[in-house]
Design an enzyme around this catalytic site. Structure first.
Site, mmCIF file in Angstrom:
data_model
loop_
_atom_site.group_PDB
_atom_site.id
_atom_site.type_symbol
_atom_site.label_atom_id
_atom_site.label_comp_id
_atom_site.label_asym_id
_atom_site.label_seq_id
_atom_site.Cartn_x
_atom_site.Cartn_y
_atom_site.Cartn_z
ATOM 1 N N HIS A 110 0.785 -1.210 0.158
ATOM 2 C CA HIS A 110 0.015 -0.058 0.127
ATOM 3 C C HIS A 110 0.996 1.414 -0.010
ATOM 4 C CE1 HIS A 110 -4.308 1.652 1.255
ATOM 5 N NE2 HIS A 110 -3.496 2.708 0.685
ATOM 6 N N ARG B 41 2.291 8.631 -6.597
ATOM 7 C CA ARG B 41 1.936 10.006 -6.832
ATOM 8 C C ARG B 41 2.155 10.375 -8.311
ATOM 9 N NH1 ARG B 41 -1.493 10.367 -2.798
ATOM 10 N NH2 ARG B 41 -0.548 11.262 -0.815
ATOM 11 N N ASP C 264 -8.590 2.721 -3.730
ATOM 12 C CA ASP C 264 -8.160 3.531 -2.421
ATOM 13 C C ASP C 264 -8.166 5.031 -2.517
ATOM 14 O OD1 ASP C 264 -6.833 3.266 0.260
ATOM 15 O OD2 ASP C 264 -5.305 3.954 -0.760
ATOM 16 N N HIS D 210 -11.142 0.223 0.762
ATOM 17 C CA HIS D 210 -10.827 1.134 1.679
ATOM 18 C C HIS D 210 -11.925 1.231 2.374
ATOM 19 C CE1 HIS D 210 -9.620 5.840 2.647
ATOM 20 N NE2 HIS D 210 -10.924 5.457 2.951
ATOM 21 N N HIS E 195 -5.777 -0.773 5.516
ATOM 22 C CA HIS E 195 -5.616 -0.157 6.611
ATOM 23 C C HIS E 195 -6.549 -0.178 7.661
ATOM 24 C CE1 HIS E 195 -7.730 2.611 4.300
ATOM 25 N NE2 HIS E 195 -6.896 3.043 3.626
ATOM 26 N N ASP F 297 0.903 2.721 3.715
ATOM 27 C CA ASP F 297 0.169 3.719 2.944
ATOM 28 C C ASP F 297 0.950 4.980 3.017
ATOM 29 O OD1 ASP F 297 -2.043 5.133 2.461
ATOM 30 O OD2 ASP F 297 -3.431 5.232 4.175
ATOM 31 N N HIS G 174 3.105 14.240 0.621
ATOM 32 C CA HIS G 174 2.359 15.645 0.487
ATOM 33 C C HIS G 174 3.334 16.444 0.312
ATOM 34 C CE1 HIS G 174 -1.697 14.020 0.253
ATOM 35 N NE2 HIS G 174 -1.659 13.599 1.590
ATOM 36 N N GLY H 117 -2.636 12.268 5.303
ATOM 37 C CA GLY H 117 -1.738 11.301 5.168
ATOM 38 C C GLY H 117 -0.245 11.463 5.673
#
Lengths: 445, 366
Positions: free
Chosen positions: A61, A65, A152, A179, A232, A317, A321, A336
């Site tokens: 997971h 991006r 997700d 998810h 998750h 996960d 960012h 996130g």
């Protein structure tokens, strides 16, 4: 022949049940042997004395991006972060721009990943554009190289579509990953609903938002008689539901993140430890993640479920960012945590506290995730050091302490709630296909 | 009638605990100073006694003594306001910026007047009509205000925690003028001032806060200050409008860092023998959000009206932070009746905000 010997470590390969002092011989990028008396003529040597030698970790997971949000992360930086975190395989989620819902996008990811630092296995969308209305071309995505399907970031809110996706994915022998979130219940909540959300005046997202979705998914999977993987999970009731499903013999698997195993909603307001300035509330946007950090009781339940094997895998996960997406109001901040580079060190707190045995932790980072998604079909012997496996190896120092410095992350995402925290347990070197893709200076190759 | 502070209460939000993280222990230690409220108010400490704060973000860590310093200073400010020419040069040369991301009448006007009475320059910035409308991020706006040379920024924002971000990322002082559903410390200070002027010492006084507690920054700040001053705070509202975490049977109850308040869903019970009643504004969107069947149903159950006020103590004052929805959370007769102190609250707001600005800025050279 290109020969490499990893000498003198504690070899931990849960897939084979190996836990012994031994050498690992890698020939032409593949594991050739594990043992104590190996042919070492013309061999490069890595001294692993005092270290644990494990199969490279597998993250099922990861948000890379790329394409479309390269300002957050690229396949290059994301796979470098993976290598530093001990991960030699990452399964990247399809919530890119465009989403990974066509063969062309899968091929872009795989082609770009050829020059990456570790293996990338793409996860394709369940629905076109992740919009939850029409199925993506799942079989074509599978043929192109996808290893699972997920929307997700969003749940597959339509239970009928979820069932149809599971059925269509089964043609290719692949799994759907959901998810779990009932959006009507979570209702725009930005953190776990509980006393801390009350304390901060932030909109809470109740545990039931996840649990109802977990329950629905298990019911749908049971009726379809098909496997399903739950991304998750984070609450006690979710773990109870998965435990009950497994006891019924249903092919349901689940993952948990390092942060849901170790951090509670308290950190949103008060920080991780007493070293921080706690004169005022923190509203730490780096703790904002979906699902949100839960109560201590939920954390304890997740750890227990992981230990038991009710939860099959640890998955990061990893959600990088840009700084400005976190340097803002809590309500506005992106969800996130950038997790690849801290995953092992953070999980090791469970080993040091006695909550988890090291071999169990390694299993949940290697054989567990491979089994959960059935990845051995795509990459034979993945997550193991069995003879003939790819030479994906990680050298660990469980006792070494290091301080988390986000500015030194390989990931573009510096968004971690662990900045300045000292973790005990670090990655000393990572080998991918027999080549060192990350190492500290002290490893002599 | 003063109740013993240790009398049993049915729902303690923050029960005493054995195991408490260090940071919370420290917070708790501050709040345990609460029971000294009356002694300190009797002494009328000089305003210079204790004020070391850089910002005013919430009242969650204010001791009774510190609250009394602010309230006593506000009392002195009321005397200034009563003069023929209500102007003093205490903050001459200071620049105050009010930065409001939400509509406001009372809070903004009273801050502006407070600054002007004290001789400061006051600049008003609204989200509407500023660069915010062009998509400027909060931090960029904050930096702009810093570059202008503001000494203090009075920030109202729709997101909880925004003033904390501003305080962390700037060199000026920050006064929270209301952040999302979190805190509204100057409102709670003016409420405390008003209540003390009506009731005197608040120790053991039963103060009922009625309405949409879950979304109310006014209620949140008042919980801290009123309990710190020794009052018994009873929260009353429908379960849909009460925030989570007030249940002390929860597994993590002992680590909770919330003020010791009591919850009662039945207003007719909650209001019995109340020393004061505070009605909160009900946002009409709570109905469309599914939290209320109708305003009629809400009013039937939770409106503060004459019939209910008859159950409170005689002359118990009625407060409301405004703006009022007459006929919803409060009946017209009560809103404008003899027990209503709503206008006094507004007038006290100026004095309280003068006190806050003065205490924050006085020691600094211009």
């Amino acid at each position: 022949m290109n020969k490499l010997l990893i000498r003198g470590g504690r070899v931990l390969d849960p897939a084979q049940g190996v836990d012994e002092g031994a050498d690992v011989l890698i020939v032409d990028g593949q594991v050739a042997a594990i043992g104590g008396d190996l042919d070492v003529a013309n061999t490069e040597v890595i001294d692993a004395n005092g270290l644990v030698v494990s199969p490279g970790f597998v993250d099922i997971h990861t948000h890379l991006r790329d394409p479309g949000q390269e300002y957050k992360e690229t396949i290059a930086t994301g796979t470098e972060a993976a290598a530093r975190g001990g991960f030699t395989t990452v399964c990247c989620m399809p919530n890119t721009e465009p989403a990974i819902d066509t063969r062309a996008t899968v091929e872009y990811v795989l082609r770009t990943a050829m020059s990456g630092h570790v293996r990338v296995l793409p996860i394709g969308c369940v629905s076109r554009g992740r919009e939850g209305h029409e199925l993506a071309e799942l079989a074509d995505l599978a043929d192109a190289g996808c290893v699972a399907f997920s929307d997700d970031g969003s749940p597959v809110a339509d239970g009928a579509l979820l069932r149809h996706a599971m059925e269509f994915a089964s043609i290719s022998g692949l799994k759907v990953i959901d998810h779990c979130e009932d959006l009507a219940i979570s209702d725009g909540g930005v953190m776990h609903e509980g006393w801390v959300s009350t304390r901060l005046g932030l909109r809470g997202q109740s545990a039931a938002a996840e649990e109802t979705a977990v329950a629905r998914d298990i019911a749908v999977a049971a009726e379809a008689g098909l496997p399903l993987h739950l991304a998750h999970i984070s609450t006690r009731a979710s773990t109870d539901l998965v435990r009950a499903a497994k006891q019924r013999g249903l092919p349901v698997t689940a993952e948990v993140t390092p942060h849901h195993l170790t951090l509670t909603h308290n950190v949103v307001a008060f920080g991780e430890n007493g070293n921080r300035d706690n004169d005022t509330l923190l509203y730490d946007t780096n703790t904002k993640v979906n699902p949100p950090l839960r109560s201590a009781d939920d954390v304890a339940a997740c750890v227990e479920a992981l230990r038991e094997g009710v939860i099959d895998a640890i998955a990061t996960d990893h959600a990088p960012h840009a700084d400005y997406e976190k340097a803002c109001e809590f309500d506005e901040a992106a969800f996130g945590i950038s997790g690849l580079e801290t995953a092992f060190g953070l999980c090791m707190t469970l080993v040091h506290s006695g909550a988890l045995e090291l071999p169990t932790l390694i299993e949940r980072l290697t054989a567990g995730p491979v089994r959960a998604l059935g990845l051995q079909r795509s990459v034979p012997n993945l997550g193991s050091l069995v003879e003939g496996a790819h030479g994906d190896v990680v050298l660990l120092d469980p006792a070494a302490e290091w301080t988390v410095e986000p500015e030194r992350f390989a990931s573009k995402g510096k968004n971690t709630p662990l900045a300045c925290r000292t973790l005990k347990g670090k990655i000393v070197a990572t080998l991918y296909n027999g080549k060192v893709v990350w190492s500290e200076e002290r490893v002599e190759v | 009638m003063v109740k013993n502070a240790s009398s049993p209460r049915t729902t303690r939000v923050a029960p005493s605990s054995q195991k408490r993280p260090a940071q919370l222990t420290e917070r708790r230690a501050k709040t345990e100073g609460r029971s000294n409220a009356a002694d300190i108010s009797a002494e009328r400490l000089s305003p210079d006694a204790t004020w070391q704060r850089r910002h005013l973000l919430d009242l969650d860590d204010f001791s009774a003594a510190e609250l009394v310093v602010v309230l006593d200073t506000a009392g002195a400010m009321k005397e200034v306001l009563a003069r023929d020419v209500p102007r003093v040069p205490a903050l001459r040369g200071k620049t105050i910026v009010t930065l409001f991301y939400e509509a406001s009448t009372r809070t903004r006007a009273s801050f502006e007047l407070a600054g002007k009475v004290l001789g400061a320059d006051v600049i008003n910035v609204s989200a509407a009509g500023s660069s915010v409308q062009k998509g400027e991020a909060l931090l960029d706006t904050i930096r702009t205000i810093q570059a202008i040379g503001a000494d203090v920024c009075i920030l109202r924002h729709h997101s909880s925690g925004a003033p904390y971000l501003a305080a962390r990322e700037s060199s000026f002082r920050v006064v929270n003028a209301g952040d999302g559903g979190h805190a509204h410390p100057t409102q709670a200070l003016l409420d405390a001032y008003t209540l003390r002027s009506q009731l005197g010492d608040l120790r053991g006084r039963k103060i009922v806060i009625v309405g949409d507690i879950a979304h109310s920054r006014v209620a949140r700040s008042n919980m801290w200050s009123l309990t710190a001053l020794g009052a018994e705070v009873v929260l009353c509202g429908p379960p849909t409008l009460l925030p989570p975490g007030l249940n002390d049977a929860a597994p993590d109850a002992e680590e909770r860092d919330l003020p010791p308040v009591r919850v009662e869903h039945d207003l007719d019970i909650a209001i019995e023998d109340a020393d004061a009643v505070m009605a909160l504004r009900l946002q009409r969107e709570r109905q469309s959000g599914g939290l209320l069947p109708s305003l009629r149903e809400y009013a039937r159950l939770y409106q503060v009206n004459g019939e209910r006020m008859a159950k409170a103590k005689p002359d118990a004052p009625v407060l409301h932070p405004g703006p009022i929805n007459e006929g919803v959370e409060i009946s017209t007769e009560v809103a404008h009746g003899s027990r209503s102190v709503v206008e006094e609250q507004v007038a006290n707001g100026v004095a309280v905000r003068m006190a806050v600005l003065y205490l924050l800025l006085r020691g600094e050279q211009p």
